[in-house]
Design an enzyme around this catalytic site. Structure first.
Site, mmCIF file in Angstrom:
data_model
loop_
_atom_site.group_PDB
_atom_site.id
_atom_site.type_symbol
_atom_site.label_atom_id
_atom_site.label_comp_id
_atom_site.label_asym_id
_atom_site.label_seq_id
_atom_site.Cartn_x
_atom_site.Cartn_y
_atom_site.Cartn_z
ATOM 1 C CD1 TRP A 1 -0.120 -1.667 2.906
ATOM 2 C CD2 TRP A 1 0.545 0.743 3.198
ATOM 3 N NE1 TRP A 1 0.677 -1.208 4.060
ATOM 4 C CE2 TRP A 1 1.520 -0.109 4.541
ATOM 5 C CE3 TRP A 1 1.100 2.179 3.286
ATOM 6 C CZ2 TRP A 1 2.154 -0.036 5.064
ATOM 7 C CZ3 TRP A 1 1.782 3.104 4.036
ATOM 8 C CH2 TRP A 1 2.523 2.036 4.876
ATOM 9 C CG ASN A 2 4.777 1.106 0.796
ATOM 10 O OD1 ASN A 2 4.659 0.894 -0.040
ATOM 11 N ND2 ASN A 2 6.362 0.820 1.310
ATOM 12 N N PRO B 1 -3.366 -5.936 -6.036
ATOM 13 C CG PRO B 1 -4.865 -3.667 -6.821
ATOM 14 C CD PRO B 1 -4.456 -5.454 -6.583
ATOM 15 C CD GLU C 1 12.776 -4.767 -5.496
ATOM 16 O OE1 GLU C 1 13.364 -4.920 -4.543
ATOM 17 O OE2 GLU C 1 13.309 -5.039 -6.484
ATOM 18 C CB CYS D 1 11.347 -0.771 1.483
ATOM 19 S SG CYS D 1 11.166 -0.074 0.064
ATOM 20 C CD GLU E 1 10.475 -3.121 7.043
ATOM 21 O OE1 GLU E 1 9.190 -3.068 6.707
ATOM 22 O OE2 GLU E 1 10.634 -2.126 5.551
HETATM 23 P P1 NAP Z 1 2.046 -7.428 3.179
HETATM 24 O O1 NAP Z 1 1.749 -7.098 4.295
HETATM 25 O O2 NAP Z 1 3.771 -8.257 2.742
HETATM 26 O O3 NAP Z 1 1.797 -6.781 1.924
HETATM 27 C C1 NAP Z 1 2.335 -6.989 0.268
HETATM 28 C C2 NAP Z 1 1.440 -7.669 0.152
HETATM 29 O O4 NAP Z 1 1.100 -8.862 0.369
HETATM 30 C C3 NAP Z 1 -0.395 -6.762 -0.161
HETATM 31 O O5 NAP Z 1 -1.163 -7.000 -1.290
HETATM 32 C C4 NAP Z 1 -1.365 -7.740 0.832
HETATM 33 O O6 NAP Z 1 -2.292 -7.719 0.611
HETATM 34 C C5 NAP Z 1 -0.223 -9.266 0.390
HETATM 35 N N1 NAP Z 1 -0.839 -10.677 1.191
HETATM 36 C C6 NAP Z 1 -0.331 -9.913 2.975
HETATM 37 N N2 NAP Z 1 -0.739 -11.483 2.862
HETATM 38 C C7 NAP Z 1 -0.289 -12.237 2.215
HETATM 39 C C8 NAP Z 1 -0.797 -13.830 1.683
HETATM 40 N N3 NAP Z 1 -1.148 -14.485 3.102
HETATM 41 N N4 NAP Z 1 -0.438 -14.261 1.063
HETATM 42 C C9 NAP Z 1 -0.071 -13.331 -0.197
HETATM 43 N N5 NAP Z 1 -0.460 -12.225 0.065
HETATM 44 C C10 NAP Z 1 -0.330 -11.184 0.581
HETATM 45 O O7 NAP Z 1 3.510 -5.973 3.036
HETATM 46 P P2 NAP Z 1 2.579 -4.802 3.574
HETATM 47 O O8 NAP Z 1 2.336 -3.400 5.011
HETATM 48 O O9 NAP Z 1 1.756 -4.133 2.979
HETATM 49 O O10 NAP Z 1 4.185 -3.118 2.616
HETATM 50 C C11 NAP Z 1 5.347 -2.668 3.824
HETATM 51 C C12 NAP Z 1 6.394 -3.910 3.502
HETATM 52 O O11 NAP Z 1 6.399 -4.092 1.644
HETATM 53 C C13 NAP Z 1 6.751 -2.854 3.828
HETATM 54 O O12 NAP Z 1 7.880 -3.880 5.198
HETATM 55 C C14 NAP Z 1 8.185 -2.576 3.573
HETATM 56 O O13 NAP Z 1 9.785 -2.585 3.887
HETATM 57 C C15 NAP Z 1 7.953 -3.194 1.998
HETATM 58 N N6 NAP Z 1 8.465 -2.310 0.788
HETATM 59 C C16 NAP Z 1 9.735 -3.219 0.038
HETATM 60 C C17 NAP Z 1 9.490 -2.436 -1.133
HETATM 61 C C18 NAP Z 1 10.717 -3.020 -2.046
HETATM 62 O O14 NAP Z 1 10.891 -2.428 -3.574
HETATM 63 N N7 NAP Z 1 11.932 -3.283 -1.685
HETATM 64 C C19 NAP Z 1 8.769 -1.437 -1.620
HETATM 65 C C20 NAP Z 1 7.912 -0.840 -1.174
HETATM 66 C C21 NAP Z 1 6.981 -1.770 0.065
HETATM 67 P P3 NAP Z 1 -3.319 -7.277 1.197
HETATM 68 O O15 NAP Z 1 -2.382 -5.673 1.970
HETATM 69 O O16 NAP Z 1 -4.506 -6.842 0.700
HETATM 70 O O17 NAP Z 1 -3.249 -7.740 2.898
#
Ligand code: NAP
Length: 494
Positions: A166-167, A191, A266, A300, A397
């Site tokens: 979402w970020n 998404p 990522e 991130c 984080e």
């Molecule tokens: P997240 O909870 O891992 O969610 C990311 C995506 O995965 C969302 O679409 C989420 O859906 C989905 N998801 C959640 N549980 C899942 C499962 N069991 N199976 C399949 N998909 C699943 O991360 P977030 O809170 O959205 O984002 C923050 C994280 O992203 C941080 O750790 C940040 O560092 C990382 N990030 C990394 C980068 C990079 O380029 N390295 C860039 C941006 C962010 P829902 O949200 O709809 O539940």
């Protein structure tokens, strides 16, 4: 409320109303098979912005079957055709920069100026990969004994599963969809359910730009696993490209192993921001403001641990606190806002807990250190000094506007501290000593480094991490490779 704010709010409402809210499968917007819907909230006001179709396993199955069926024809389209679709999409995104930014600010919270910046950043991935689509290379060599011609060509990897956080609601999708289209891959895309509207708007733009039905299929869900799980186990998808937390990334890697899917990850970060005693302190403070405060710290790449040489630590903390406490916190749509709300209540609670833990372990609050207001998920820009290495925020984080400062005495010591983490996404180093700059950036266990800069993200550069921060790179010349498979043809030579 000023007149200009009212106008902007009206424009935002109109922009949101124009975004489709269904599932997008085979070129059609539709309801979920279950008929379920889920709400999208504005984190600044906690009001419902929109209700969207809440997809499930049946919808996921339909989407992946369409993506698989479309792969053959799509994979054979002329590269120039794919390139022109991306180019038109780039132009449409830029034409609608304001509207897209208003939608993004409403669903995610970032200030409007930052949202406009993200729209331009996202658009640039479409333009960059429109240029890469027609430059997919190959190789022709002879074997060592001269008896075999070795021809290497590149083919689309096949149907891809894309999952984004979402970020950065628009850029994270564009950074995957751009190269997938350029390479000739079809896609199923989920998404984040907190911020789906930007992705739906991008989907609408891609269709308008001429993307054929079935190439991009979008299913959002309040139960991510109920959609992504069936895609991973279908045996029809050949690749997973995921951006999100390391915990979810690891689960998806486990699922990918069943069908040995190509995997790009990522994941999270825990970026060190190192300021040596010879650094230009004004530049270091400026860099820290960008590395820490971009996206309210919900990045991130956010500077998570600020290591500052003991001889300048107090001076740095005072200057950073002066800048941080002057920032205007508020609804991202309001004129002058520099810091918007965190994305949801849970995120706010986590930041509160991390700061409380750091204080209990001896940190002093130089500025901020508390929630702002009662409605919306606002947290004050915060500087903590004298942070103990035992504090939870050193190993997690923060994902909020909190800058913990840790003093250090020697280069070896700070390198050991900086690398003492499972993550390795990015590091930042401030020094005027060129030799030390190279030495330290080479020794940091990260995929990306900023030397005297607080910003590394760039569509022309390979973005990604090492260790628990991920696998593969997005953007740059290598970005398209993640969506291509090599094929080697052996030809005997008489
Ligand atoms: P997240 O909870 O891992 O969610 C990311 C995506 O995965 C969302 O679409 C989420 O859906 C989905 N998801 C959640 N549980 C899942 C499962 N069991 N199976 C399949 N998909 C699943 O991360 P977030 O809170 O959205 O984002 C923050 C994280 O992203 C941080 O750790 C940040 O560092 C990382 N990030 C990394 C980068 C990079 O380029 N390295 C860039 C941006 C962010 P829902 O949200 O709809 O539940």
């Amino acid at each position: 409320m000023t007149t200009s704010t009212i106008t902007l709010k009206e424009r935002a409402a109109a922009a949101i109303a124009a975004v489709p809210t269904g599932l997008y499968i085979n070129g059609q917007w539709s309801e979920a098979a279950s008929g379920a819907r889920t709400d999208v909230l504005n984190p600044a006001t906690e009001e419902v912005l929109a209700s969207i179709a809440d997809g499930g396993p049946q919808d996921a199955q339909r989407a992946i079957e369409v993506a698989a069926a479309t792969q053959k024809t799509w994979g054979r389209t002329p590269p120039r055709e794919r390139s022109l679709i991306l180019r038109r999409a780039y132009e449409l995104v830029m034409e609608r920069q304001e509207e897209l930014a208003l939608v993004m600010t409403a669903e995610m919270g970032k200030p409007l100026a930052e949202a406009k910046g993200e729209v331009a950043y996202a658009a640039e991935f479409l333009r960059w990969f429109s240029e890469e689509a027609v430059r997919i290379g190959g190789d022709a060599t002879l074997s060592g004994d001269g008896k075999t011609r070795i021809l290497v060509t590149r083919e689309p990897v096949g149907p891809c599963v894309l999952v984004t956080p979402w970020n950065f609601p628009l850029a994270m999708g564009a950074r995957k969809i751009g190269p997938a289209i350029a390479a000739g891959c079809t896609m199923v895309f989920k998404p984040a359910h907190l911020t789906p509207l930007s992705s739906f708007a991008l989907t609408q733009i891609l269709a308008e730009a001429g993307l054929p039905a079935g190439v991009l299929n979008v299913v959002c869900s309040s139960e991510a696993g109920s959609v992504v799980g069936p895609w991973m186990s279908s045996g029809l998808a050949r690749k997973i490209s995921f951006t999100g937390s390391t915990g979810v990334g690891v689960k998806l890697l486990e699922q990918a192993s069943e069908h040995v899917m190509r995997s790009s990850m990522e994941l999270g970060g825990n970026a060190p921001f190192i300021v040596f005693e010879d650094a230009d302190l004004d530049a270091a403070v400026e860099g820290a403001m960008i590395a820490k405060m971009r996206n309210m710290g919900e990045a991130c790449t956010a500077a998570n641990r600020l290591f500052v040489h003991r001889s300048v630590a107090d001076d740095f903390a005072a200057r950073l606190a002066a800048r941080m406490s002057s920032l205007v916190v508020g609804d991202g749509i309001a004129e002058g806002t520099q810091v918007g709300p965190l994305v949801e209540e849970k995120a706010l609670r986590k930041v509160e807990e991390l700061v409380a833990d750091a204080r209990a372990k001896g940190a002093a609050v130089v500025c901020g250190g508390e929630r702002v207001g009662n409605a919306g998920f606002f947290y004050a820009p915060t500087v903590l000094s004298g942070v103990s290495s035992e504090s939870a925020l050193m190993s997690q984080e923060i994902f909020g506007p909190v800058a913990p400062i840790i003093p250090f005495d020697a280069e070896d010591e700070v390198l050991a501290l900086a690398n003492d983490t499972p993550w390795g996404l990015v590091g930042y180093v401030y020094t005027r000593d060129v030799e030390r700059g190279f030495r330290v950036t080479e020794a940091l266990e990260v995929g990306m480094c900023g030397l005297n800069t607080g910003l590394v993200s760039n569509p022309a550069a390979p973005f990604g991490g090492v260790k628990a921060s991920g696998l593969g790179r997005e953007g740059g010349r290598v970005g398209i490779e993640e969506f291509l498979e090599m094929k080697y043809l052996a030809l005997p030579r008489a």
